[in-house]
Design an enzyme around this catalytic site. Structure first.
Site, mmCIF file in Angstrom:
data_model
loop_
_atom_site.group_PDB
_atom_site.id
_atom_site.type_symbol
_atom_site.label_atom_id
_atom_site.label_comp_id
_atom_site.label_asym_id
_atom_site.label_seq_id
_atom_site.Cartn_x
_atom_site.Cartn_y
_atom_site.Cartn_z
ATOM 1 N N GLY A 189 -76.740 72.632 53.792
ATOM 2 C CA GLY A 189 -78.005 72.354 54.490
ATOM 3 C C GLY A 189 -78.446 70.923 54.205
ATOM 4 O O GLY A 189 -78.842 70.185 55.119
ATOM 5 N N HIS A 190 -78.359 70.507 52.925
ATOM 6 C CA HIS A 190 -78.688 69.116 52.583
ATOM 7 C C HIS A 190 -77.717 68.153 53.286
ATOM 8 O O HIS A 190 -78.112 67.083 53.756
ATOM 9 C CB HIS A 190 -78.557 68.882 51.077
ATOM 10 C CG HIS A 190 -79.546 69.616 50.243
ATOM 11 N ND1 HIS A 190 -79.192 70.646 49.405
ATOM 12 C CD2 HIS A 190 -80.896 69.456 50.101
ATOM 13 C CE1 HIS A 190 -80.263 71.091 48.767
ATOM 14 N NE2 HIS A 190 -81.319 70.402 49.175
ATOM 15 N N LYS A 237 -85.977 74.841 57.330
ATOM 16 C CA LYS A 237 -86.163 76.058 56.519
ATOM 17 C C LYS A 237 -87.523 76.019 55.821
ATOM 18 O O LYS A 237 -88.190 77.026 55.688
ATOM 19 C CB LYS A 237 -85.050 76.215 55.488
ATOM 20 C CG LYS A 237 -85.146 77.583 54.800
ATOM 21 C CD LYS A 237 -84.132 77.755 53.743
ATOM 22 C CE LYS A 237 -84.448 76.981 52.535
ATOM 23 N NZ LYS A 237 -85.324 77.576 51.535
ATOM 24 N N ALA A 239 -78.888 70.033 43.508
ATOM 25 C CA ALA A 239 -78.204 71.305 43.754
ATOM 26 C C ALA A 239 -77.855 71.373 45.251
ATOM 27 O O ALA A 239 -78.208 72.324 45.958
ATOM 28 C CB ALA A 239 -79.040 72.497 43.299
ATOM 29 N N LEU A 240 -77.173 70.334 45.692
ATOM 30 C CA LEU A 240 -76.973 70.127 47.131
ATOM 31 C C LEU A 240 -76.019 71.152 47.735
ATOM 32 O O LEU A 240 -75.006 71.503 47.140
ATOM 33 C CB LEU A 240 -76.436 68.711 47.367
ATOM 34 C CG LEU A 240 -77.306 67.579 46.818
ATOM 35 C CD1 LEU A 240 -76.665 66.222 47.123
ATOM 36 C CD2 LEU A 240 -78.733 67.639 47.383
ATOM 37 N N HIS A 241 -76.363 71.611 48.935
ATOM 38 C CA HIS A 241 -75.515 72.533 49.687
ATOM 39 C C HIS A 241 -75.360 71.971 51.096
ATOM 40 O O HIS A 241 -75.872 70.882 51.402
ATOM 41 C CB HIS A 241 -76.121 73.946 49.686
ATOM 42 C CG HIS A 241 -77.585 73.971 50.080
ATOM 43 N ND1 HIS A 241 -78.019 73.662 51.348
ATOM 44 C CD2 HIS A 241 -78.700 74.239 49.364
ATOM 45 C CE1 HIS A 241 -79.328 73.769 51.399
ATOM 46 N NE2 HIS A 241 -79.775 74.103 50.195
ATOM 47 N N SER A 254 -80.932 76.152 47.538
ATOM 48 C CA SER A 254 -80.395 75.882 46.192
ATOM 49 C C SER A 254 -80.568 77.098 45.297
ATOM 50 O O SER A 254 -79.832 77.277 44.332
ATOM 51 C CB SER A 254 -81.117 74.683 45.571
ATOM 52 O OG SER A 254 -80.951 73.559 46.394
#
Ligand code: PAF
Length: 282
Positions: free
Chosen positions: A36-37, A149, A32-34, A186
């Site tokens: 931030g990843h 985070k 569920a990459l965003h 995520s």
């Protein structure tokens, strides 16, 4: 970009990389990459010759089956994003190959795991410690990249690497935020529009508390006011809001500008649990 599913498959590529003297950077994720990843991936690309990203939703670190079952999964989009960043390898094991049997080992991280996330999510850090150890043993990276985070997670992984003399260098990457300040997670996609709006209470409280501490307001007053702010917001339920030492995670009774400090928060917005933190004195 190669997708590998087992440690044995990866070993062939690993041997090749080592023979060619290539440095390996590793980004463990639960998918569920965003963005931030992607910051972790870009940092890994900048600092390593071969980048491996793992996608594995680790069942042993969830202390609620509902949270595990509802964890978002966007594998096709994840693979597209990783391809765009020219990642070399994606490791997607299945749970049976990681957990051939239920681990008998359990890791006790001492004081760190009795506070904050450790206190509210019993067993969570044991699950993280086991899976990160397994992934490090399989991938054998030179460097591994984690997001700030999950501040307490970085603390327990630092402990793991130190206490078990693991030969891997940890790189901690600053929290990526949405334009309005919400820390990327995520879980954010599961917030209703109203909860998404109310979720700003996390970063707004951290920023307000930081400002007040730096203006010499006593911590107990700051903390009480924030607790009250959360009580006033019906969709939000605060678990903790603590001023801590960012390595021991022990809570401070009051702010001391000569000591390293961060504020950590965890709260539910409806059924979604979010965490965030802000360094005061890094
Ligand atoms: O931070 C995460 O996404 C997970 O805790 C990790 C490090 C991938 C272990 O499952």
């Amino acid at each position: 970009m190669q997708v590998v599913h087992t440690g044995a498959d990866w070993n062939k590529y690993w041997l090749e990389s080592i023979k060619n003297d290539k440095s390996i950077g590793f980004v463990p994720t639960m998918g569920a990459l965003h963005e931030g990843h992607m910051d972790l991936v870009r940092k890994a690309k900048a600092e390593s010759e071969i980048v491996v990203v793992s996608i594995f939703v680790n069942p042993t670190q969830f202390n609620s089956l509902e949270d595990f079952n509802n964890y978002p999964s966007t594998i096709d989009e994840d693979l597209d994003k990783l391809k765009n960043e020219h990642v070399d390898f994606v490791f997607i094991p299945n749970a049976d190959s990681i957990y051939i049997e239920k681990p008998k080992l359990s890791i006790n991280f001492g004081d760190i795991e009795t506070v904050l996330e450790g206190a509210f999510r019993p067993g969570h850090f044991n699950g993280v410690g086991i899976v990160v150890s397994k992934l490090f043993n399989i991938i054998k990276p030179h460097k591994a990249f984690f997001g700030q985070k999950d501040l307490q997670q970085t603390g327990i992984i630092r402990r793991l690497v130190k206490d078990l003399s693991m030969d891997v260098q940890l790189v901690i990457v600053p929290t990526r935020r949405e334009e309005d300040g919400l820390a990327m997670s995520s879980r954010n996609v599961r917030l209703s529009p109203e909860e998404r709006e109310h979720a700003l209470i996390l970063i707004n409280s951290l920023a307000k508390a930081k400002q007040e501490l730096l203006a010499s307001k006593p911590w107990f007053e700051v903390q009480n006011q924030i607790k009250y702010d959360f009580e006033e917001m019906p969709s939000a339920s605060l678990e903790y809001f603590e001023l801590i030492h960012p390595e021991s995670f022990a809570s401070y009774p009051d702010f001391d500008a000569s000591q390293k400090s961060s504020i950590c928060v965890a709260a539910y917005l409806g059924k979604i649990r979010l965490i965030d933190n802000l360094p005061i004195i890094p």
